[in-house]
Design a protein around this motif. Structure first.
Motif, short mmCIF file in Angstrom:
data_model
loop_
_atom_site.label_atom_id
_atom_site.label_comp_id
_atom_site.label_asym_id
_atom_site.label_seq_id
_atom_site.Cartn_x
_atom_site.Cartn_y
_atom_site.Cartn_z
N ARG A 156 15.81 12.41 3.53
CA ARG A 156 14.44 11.92 3.68
C ARG A 156 13.43 13.00 3.34
O ARG A 156 12.42 12.75 2.66
CB ARG A 156 14.22 11.41 5.10
CG ARG A 156 12.88 10.74 5.33
CD ARG A 156 12.64 10.42 6.79
NE ARG A 156 12.56 11.64 7.61
CZ ARG A 156 12.10 11.67 8.86
NH1 ARG A 156 11.70 10.56 9.45
NH2 ARG A 156 12.09 12.80 9.52
N ARG A 177 8.73 2.72 0.81
CA ARG A 177 10.00 2.75 1.55
C ARG A 177 11.03 3.55 0.76
O ARG A 177 11.15 3.40 -0.46
CB ARG A 177 10.50 1.33 1.79
CG ARG A 177 11.92 1.27 2.36
CD ARG A 177 12.31 -0.12 2.76
NE ARG A 177 11.77 -0.47 4.06
CZ ARG A 177 12.09 -1.58 4.73
NH1 ARG A 177 12.91 -2.46 4.19
NH2 ARG A 177 11.56 -1.83 5.90
N PRO A 179 14.25 4.23 -0.93
CA PRO A 179 15.34 3.36 -1.37
C PRO A 179 16.70 3.93 -0.94
O PRO A 179 17.01 5.09 -1.21
CB PRO A 179 15.23 3.37 -2.90
CG PRO A 179 13.90 3.97 -3.21
CD PRO A 179 13.58 4.89 -2.08
N ARG A 191 23.29 3.15 9.65
CA ARG A 191 22.15 2.25 9.90
C ARG A 191 21.33 2.76 11.09
O ARG A 191 20.10 2.74 11.06
CB ARG A 191 22.64 0.83 10.17
CG ARG A 191 23.28 0.14 8.97
CD ARG A 191 23.58 -1.31 9.32
NE ARG A 191 24.24 -2.02 8.24
CZ ARG A 191 23.61 -2.60 7.22
NH1 ARG A 191 22.29 -2.53 7.14
NH2 ARG A 191 24.29 -3.25 6.29
N GLN A 195 17.47 3.93 11.20
CA GLN A 195 16.57 3.35 12.19
C GLN A 195 15.78 4.44 12.91
O GLN A 195 14.55 4.38 13.03
CB GLN A 195 17.39 2.54 13.20
CG GLN A 195 16.65 2.09 14.44
CD GLN A 195 17.61 1.48 15.45
OE1 GLN A 195 18.63 0.89 15.08
NE2 GLN A 195 17.31 1.63 16.73
N CYS A 199 13.18 4.78 8.66
CA CYS A 199 13.40 4.18 7.34
C CYS A 199 13.82 2.72 7.45
O CYS A 199 13.78 1.98 6.46
CB CYS A 199 14.49 4.96 6.59
SG CYS A 199 14.08 6.69 6.32
N GLY A 200 14.24 2.31 8.65
CA GLY A 200 14.62 0.92 8.86
C GLY A 200 16.12 0.73 8.93
O GLY A 200 16.83 1.11 8.00
N ARG A 201 16.58 0.14 10.02
CA ARG A 201 18.02 -0.10 10.20
C ARG A 201 18.60 -0.94 9.08
O ARG A 201 19.73 -0.75 8.63
CB ARG A 201 18.23 -0.80 11.54
CG ARG A 201 19.68 -1.09 11.90
CD ARG A 201 19.74 -2.11 13.02
NE ARG A 201 19.16 -3.39 12.58
CZ ARG A 201 18.76 -4.34 13.42
NH1 ARG A 201 18.84 -4.16 14.72
NH2 ARG A 201 18.26 -5.47 12.95
N ASP A 202 17.83 -1.93 8.60
CA ASP A 202 18.32 -2.85 7.59
C ASP A 202 17.74 -2.57 6.21
O ASP A 202 17.73 -3.44 5.34
CB ASP A 202 17.99 -4.29 8.00
CG ASP A 202 18.63 -4.67 9.33
OD1 ASP A 202 19.73 -4.17 9.62
OD2 ASP A 202 18.02 -5.45 10.08
N ALA A 203 17.26 -1.32 6.03
CA ALA A 203 16.60 -0.99 4.76
C ALA A 203 17.59 -0.81 3.62
O ALA A 203 17.22 -0.95 2.45
CB ALA A 203 15.77 0.28 4.93
N ARG A 205 20.09 -1.29 0.77
CA ARG A 205 20.43 -2.39 -0.14
C ARG A 205 21.93 -2.36 -0.36
O ARG A 205 22.49 -1.39 -0.89
CB ARG A 205 19.69 -2.23 -1.46
CG ARG A 205 19.95 -3.36 -2.45
CD ARG A 205 19.09 -3.19 -3.69
NE ARG A 205 19.40 -4.19 -4.70
CZ ARG A 205 18.87 -4.23 -5.92
NH1 ARG A 205 17.95 -3.30 -6.26
NH2 ARG A 205 19.22 -5.16 -6.78
#
Length: 475
Positions: A156, A177, A179, A191, A195, A199-203, A205
């Motif tokens: 990050r 965001r 990637p 994940r 989180q 960056c988001g647990r479900d970010a 792809r």
């Protein structure tokens, strides 16, 4: 009792009490059930009103030993095949006791040159063991989740710097965001790290080629080509349901082609590097930007133990250091301060059990253990394949065996319920522990063989208990 100062003469006696209990307890692990549900009533002995005046050192230690040796889940024994859990080798366990005895403040050179030097030594040994370049930065963490947090925090920071931002100092506000791309083997610990990092647990792809989760390299190549700016790729060395591996070398090619960061989650699979017959599974890991693994899995050291390795050591300091607190060492301190290279500030000297087990058994001993466990998994896989009513759902790649009970003439929905029942009965029986999962859309058993004590007789007992349970299956 009151102030512990008045019981300081009991300190050694309390440890001697634990040592006296250790021999009988450890000697019983080969024969006792993983969990004796009949002993669960002992848990009530933990629960009573908070005492105004304490009960004293020796009475308290004896109570804890009585409850613990009876009611604990004996996951350090040879027949705990649930999740992916090792045990504690004799040297590692003694090293852990030493850690508690010395109670070092392990984050700064100033507070413990001993703990710092031990950590530096074991990180060097681990890089050598796993075939990682000696130039990588590294830090010990409490777990693979914290190790993933460390590696992905560096990713990050790297990503932010390529956008002209210092996310450690200023956060993610105003940035797109980050990637993150992965195959279907992405583990919940990665994940969770995403989180925590905002960056988001479900970010992530997910680019999977099939229902199992194998990565779709062509789709990942296309996706990376469509991203405007840098990206992060997560590869898994060891998937928890069947022990499969992402093609790390091919994913490293993609990372190089597109200027992406490659993070490898090798919580247990990184140990394939120890064996000439298994090392092909982690080919290319030395090309990754960050690599993680777990010590309390296949290294068989006590909880909590993880490792994080980062290609650019300076990124670790930029991600976790430079606090600007006057009472702490400055960033230009000539000594290494590990609390500035990872997420923890208060750190115990967790290098000591690692140092002890690596020194005690060396490269050869740990390689032999990995290969012995692989052989045991192959043995169990062969038993499954030879049985008319068992179905091996995936090839045995490492030390996880994914299979199900499949008698003739039973429909899929009923098979799922039947295998879930077998899994529940295994845990209720307590002699062996092995959990269930969903793999390729069906309910399956997935015993994992990672404990240094486990032998052929333990694997054979697993099969025997499963057969006993099947014999009393509901009609």
């Amino acid at each position: 009792m009151s102030d512990p100062l008045y019981e300081r003469d009991q300190a050694a006696a309390a440890l001697e009490e634990v040592a006296r209990a250790a021999g009988p307890y450890l000697g019983s692990l080969d024969d006792r059930p993983v969990h004796d549900h009949k002993a669960d009533h002992l848990l009530d002995l933990l629960d009573h009103p908070f005492p105004e005046r304490g009960e004293g050192t020796m009475d308290t230690v004896r109570r804890l030993l009585h409850v613990g040796t009876g009611a604990a889940t004996h996951s350090s024994g040879p027949r705990f095949f649930h999740f992916i859990v090792g045990g504690s080798t004799p040297a590692a366990q003694a090293g852990d006791w030493t850690t508690t005895l010395l109670d070092q403040v392990g984050g700064l050179w100033l507070t413990s040159p001993f703990a710092t030097r031990a950590e530096t030594v074991v990180l060097g040994w681990l890089k050598e063991l796993f075939g990682l370049p000696s130039s990588y930065g590294a830090v010990l963490t409490p777990s693979a989740t914290f190790a993933n947090l460390t590696g992905l925090a560096c990713a990050r920071q790297w990503w932010g710097e390529r956008h002209g931002a210092d996310v450690t100092a200023d956060g993610l506000a105003g940035l797109p965001r980050m990637p993150v791309l992965a195959g279907g083997y992405l583990h919940p610990s990665s994940r969770k790290a995403l989180q925590i990092l905002g960056c988001g647990r479900d970010a992530a792809r997910i680019l999977a080629a099939d229902e199992v989760g194998r990565v779709d390299l062509a789709a990942m190549d296309r996706a990376l080509g469509e991203i405007d700016g840098p990206a992060v790729i997560v590869a898994n060395a060891g998937e928890v349901n069947a022990g499969d591996f992402d093609p790390i070398d091919a994913m490293a090619d993609l990372a190089e082609r597109h200027g992406a960061w490659l993070h490898v989650d090798g919580a247990f699979g990184l140990f394939a590097a120890l064996s000439p017959r298994l090392s092909h599974l982690v080919r290319g890991v030395e090309r990754a930007d960050s690599v993680t693994s777990d010590g309390h899995k296949w290294l068989n050291v006590p909880y909590e133990s993880g490792f994080a390795f980062v290609r650019e050591p300076e990124l670790m300091a930029r991600s976790f250091g430079a606090w600007g607190a006057a009472y702490l060492p400055a960033g230009d301190d000539p000594h290494v301060n590990y609390n500035m290279l990872g997420p923890e500030s208060s750190r115990r000297a967790r290098a000591l059990p690692i140092w002890a087990t690596l020194r005690a058994y060396g490269r050869q001993g740990h390689r032999e253990m990995v290969e012995r466990h692989h052989d045991l998994a192959l043995r169990l896989g062969a038993v499954v394949e030879e049985a008319d009513d068992l179905e091996l759902l995936a090839p045995v790649r490492l030390a996880v065996v994914c299979f199900r009970y499949r008698p003739p003439g039973v429909g899929e929905e009923e098979l799922d319920a039947l295998n879930a029942w077998i899994g529940a009965e295994l845990l209720a029986d307590g002699r062996v522990y092995a959990g269930t999962t969903t793999y390729r859309g069906v309910t399956a058993l997935r015993p994992a063989i990672f404990n240094w004590r486990t032998t052929e007789s333990d694997v054979d007992l697993l099969v025997s208990v499963i057969r006993e349970i099947i014999a009393r299956r509901p009609i």
